[in-house]
Design an enzyme around this catalytic site. Structure first.
Site, PDB file in Angstrom:
ATOM      1  CB  VAL A  78      -0.985  -0.021   1.195  1.00 46.45           C
ATOM      2  CG1 VAL A  78      -0.274  -0.040   2.511  1.00 46.45           C
ATOM      3  CG2 VAL A  78      -1.981   1.109   1.125  1.00 46.45           C
ATOM      4  CB  CYS A  79       0.761   4.332  -2.031  1.00 48.12           C
ATOM      5  SG  CYS A  79       1.534   5.958  -2.127  1.00 48.12           S
TER       6      CYS A  79
END
Length: 129
Positions: A78-79
């Site tokens: 996940v960013c």
């Protein structure tokens, strides 16, 4: 055989994209292709929020995606910037910022866009859902 990176950017409420992603990934794996990562970006970063409780009449798409990725050895990433903006905070970041709780699901790895760039370089194809 090809190597794929799967990019998921739609919110948790859009279950069809996750179902389509899992169907694509399943078919790709059966055909002998490799999937290195499901990278959650933009609104999809809410998938990594373990404090989110869904209504009982809705399918738990996050749980299904996590189970699918664990079963097939696919990394869930996940960013970090997009996630932090949406309240998805690691234990370390919560501590550093004097927050009482963290919300990052331990099955997700917070990574930067540099990690996505590396996946793009190593993959033959990127498929966005």
């Amino acid at each position: 055989m090809a190597t794929f990176t799967l990019l998921l950017s739609q919110p948790l409420s859009d279950a069809n994209n996750v179902i389509n992603l899992m169907g694509f990934a399943q078919a790709a794996r059966i055909a002998g292709h490799d999937i290195t990562s499901v990278f959650c970006y933009q609104a999809c970063t809410e998938f990594a929020n373990q404090l989110q409780v869904l209504p009982s009449d809705e399918p738990n798409i996050r749980k299904q995606l996590k189970s699918f990725c664990q079963q097939h050895g696919i990394a869930l990433e996940v960013c970090i910037s997009a996630a932090n903006r949406r309240g998805v905070i690691s234990d370390e970041d919560a501590s550093d910022n004097d927050l009482a709780h963290h919300s990052l699901d331990p099955d997700f790895a917070l990574v930067g866009l540099g990690e996505l760039a590396q996946h793009l370089q190593r993959s033959d194809r990127v498929v966005q859902f």
